[in-house]
Design a protein around this motif. Structure first.
Motif, PDB file in Angstrom:
ATOM      1  N   ALA A  32       0.804  -1.218   0.000  1.00  0.00           N
ATOM      2  CA  ALA A  32       0.000   0.000   0.000  1.00  0.00           C
ATOM      3  C   ALA A  32       0.840   1.273   0.000  1.00  0.00           C
ATOM      4  O   ALA A  32       0.478   2.262  -0.649  1.00  0.00           O
ATOM      5  CB  ALA A  32      -0.935  -0.003   1.210  1.00  0.00           C
ATOM      6  N   HIS A  41      -4.641  -0.653  -8.174  1.00  0.00           N
ATOM      7  CA  HIS A  41      -5.606  -1.353  -7.327  1.00  0.00           C
ATOM      8  C   HIS A  41      -4.943  -2.609  -6.800  1.00  0.00           C
ATOM      9  O   HIS A  41      -4.042  -3.163  -7.419  1.00  0.00           O
ATOM     10  CB  HIS A  41      -6.856  -1.753  -8.125  1.00  0.00           C
ATOM     11  CG  HIS A  41      -7.594  -0.593  -8.690  1.00  0.00           C
ATOM     12  ND1 HIS A  41      -8.455   0.172  -7.952  1.00  0.00           N
ATOM     13  CD2 HIS A  41      -7.576  -0.058  -9.934  1.00  0.00           C
ATOM     14  CE1 HIS A  41      -8.954   1.117  -8.714  1.00  0.00           C
ATOM     15  NE2 HIS A  41      -8.433   1.004  -9.929  1.00  0.00           N
ATOM     16  N   TRP A  95      -5.811  -6.480  -5.341  1.00  0.00           N
ATOM     17  CA  TRP A  95      -6.698  -7.601  -5.052  1.00  0.00           C
ATOM     18  C   TRP A  95      -5.807  -8.693  -4.500  1.00  0.00           C
ATOM     19  O   TRP A  95      -4.875  -9.144  -5.172  1.00  0.00           O
ATOM     20  CB  TRP A  95      -7.426  -8.081  -6.309  1.00  0.00           C
ATOM     21  CG  TRP A  95      -8.290  -9.256  -6.039  1.00  0.00           C
ATOM     22  CD1 TRP A  95      -9.553  -9.251  -5.520  1.00  0.00           C
ATOM     23  CD2 TRP A  95      -7.977 -10.635  -6.269  1.00  0.00           C
ATOM     24  NE1 TRP A  95     -10.046 -10.522  -5.404  1.00  0.00           N
ATOM     25  CE2 TRP A  95      -9.088 -11.402  -5.863  1.00  0.00           C
ATOM     26  CE3 TRP A  95      -6.869 -11.301  -6.760  1.00  0.00           C
ATOM     27  CZ2 TRP A  95      -9.112 -12.787  -5.934  1.00  0.00           C
ATOM     28  CZ3 TRP A  95      -6.895 -12.682  -6.826  1.00  0.00           C
ATOM     29  CH2 TRP A  95      -8.014 -13.404  -6.431  1.00  0.00           C
ATOM     30  N   THR A 155      -9.934  -6.997   8.976  1.00  0.00           N
ATOM     31  CA  THR A 155     -10.755  -5.913   8.448  1.00  0.00           C
ATOM     32  C   THR A 155     -10.642  -5.894   6.928  1.00  0.00           C
ATOM     33  O   THR A 155      -9.547  -5.970   6.385  1.00  0.00           O
ATOM     34  CB  THR A 155     -10.290  -4.559   9.031  1.00  0.00           C
ATOM     35  OG1 THR A 155     -10.375  -4.635  10.448  1.00  0.00           O
ATOM     36  CG2 THR A 155     -11.144  -3.413   8.510  1.00  0.00           C
ATOM     37  N   GLY A 156     -11.768  -5.828   6.269  1.00  0.00           N
ATOM     38  CA  GLY A 156     -11.791  -5.760   4.811  1.00  0.00           C
ATOM     39  C   GLY A 156     -11.893  -7.101   4.116  1.00  0.00           C
ATOM     40  O   GLY A 156     -12.076  -7.150   2.906  1.00  0.00           O
ATOM     41  N   ALA A 157     -11.786  -8.196   4.859  1.00  0.00           N
ATOM     42  CA  ALA A 157     -11.909  -9.520   4.226  1.00  0.00           C
ATOM     43  C   ALA A 157     -13.351  -9.731   3.785  1.00  0.00           C
ATOM     44  O   ALA A 157     -14.290  -9.396   4.515  1.00  0.00           O
ATOM     45  CB  ALA A 157     -11.486 -10.613   5.204  1.00  0.00           C
ATOM     46  N   HIS A 158     -13.521 -10.282   2.618  1.00  0.00           N
ATOM     47  CA  HIS A 158     -14.865 -10.572   2.116  1.00  0.00           C
ATOM     48  C   HIS A 158     -15.501 -11.635   3.006  1.00  0.00           C
ATOM     49  O   HIS A 158     -14.835 -12.594   3.398  1.00  0.00           O
ATOM     50  CB  HIS A 158     -14.780 -11.074   0.670  1.00  0.00           C
ATOM     51  CG  HIS A 158     -16.101 -11.148  -0.001  1.00  0.00           C
ATOM     52  ND1 HIS A 158     -16.974 -12.187   0.195  1.00  0.00           N
ATOM     53  CD2 HIS A 158     -16.714 -10.282  -0.842  1.00  0.00           C
ATOM     54  CE1 HIS A 158     -18.067 -11.981  -0.511  1.00  0.00           C
ATOM     55  NE2 HIS A 158     -17.933 -10.826  -1.147  1.00  0.00           N
ATOM     56  N   HIS A 207     -14.837 -15.248   1.996  1.00  0.00           N
ATOM     57  CA  HIS A 207     -13.453 -15.588   1.621  1.00  0.00           C
ATOM     58  C   HIS A 207     -13.191 -17.079   1.826  1.00  0.00           C
ATOM     59  O   HIS A 207     -13.867 -17.743   2.592  1.00  0.00           O
ATOM     60  CB  HIS A 207     -12.452 -14.740   2.406  1.00  0.00           C
ATOM     61  CG  HIS A 207     -12.416 -15.002   3.873  1.00  0.00           C
ATOM     62  ND1 HIS A 207     -13.233 -14.364   4.765  1.00  0.00           N
ATOM     63  CD2 HIS A 207     -11.659 -15.848   4.618  1.00  0.00           C
ATOM     64  CE1 HIS A 207     -12.985 -14.792   5.978  1.00  0.00           C
ATOM     65  NE2 HIS A 207     -12.029 -15.710   5.930  1.00  0.00           N
TER      66      HIS A 207
END
Length: 150
Positions: free
Chosen positions: A5, A32, A34, A51-54, A57
């Motif tokens: 990031a 981006h 993924w 945090t942010g995990a689908h 998953h």
């Protein structure tokens, strides 16, 4: 993730990167990320997804060698075998002639060094075509892990 990031993703916005992209005919670029793969959760126990995990998953488990008998007792007829590293990215599908018997797995586990590196195991279930499909995966780790030094 911090390096991705904070360093790699912003690289495409740097002047030298924009110049290199322009030479290739790319005039607009957006970075981006993924990050695919499985998240492995401890057994027994509970851990929250990052945090942010689908919510849907891919999941697996991990447990210490000393916990294997209790884990395996939950499904005594299960067919387990190690998954080679080159097959880790996708759900496993094993042809009948390559599917291990319970005896093969037991012998392999008995011969595995107590301090062996983590082993990725898959539980297989037979499908209608006679092939074996992955039903679960887990990492079997040495008892002193994560304090084990290579």
């Amino acid at each position: 993730l911090g390096h991705l990031a904070g360093h790699q993703l912003p690289m495409s916005a740097q002047p030298h990167s924009r110049a290199a992209l322009a030479e290739l005919g790319v005039t607009a670029a957006a970075a981006h990320l993924w990050l695919g793969g499985y998240l492995f959760y401890p057994w027994p126990g509970h851990a929250e997804a990052p945090t942010g995990a689908h919510p849907a998953h891919l999941r697996g488990g991990w447990l210490h060698r000393r916990e294997w008998p209790g884990y395996a007792a939950q499904c005594p007829a299960a067919r387990w075998q190690p998954l080679p590293r080159h097959a880790w990215l996708a759900p496993a599908r094993v042809q009948p002639q390559a599917c291990w018997s319970s005896r093969q797995f037991h012998d392999w586990l008995a011969a595995l060094d107590e301090l062996a590196p983590a082993q990725l195991l898959v539980r297989l279930e037979e499908d209608a075509d006679g092939a074996w499909q992955e039903a679960a995966r887990l990492f079997l780790v040495a008892n002193p892990w994560p304090l084990l030094r290579p």
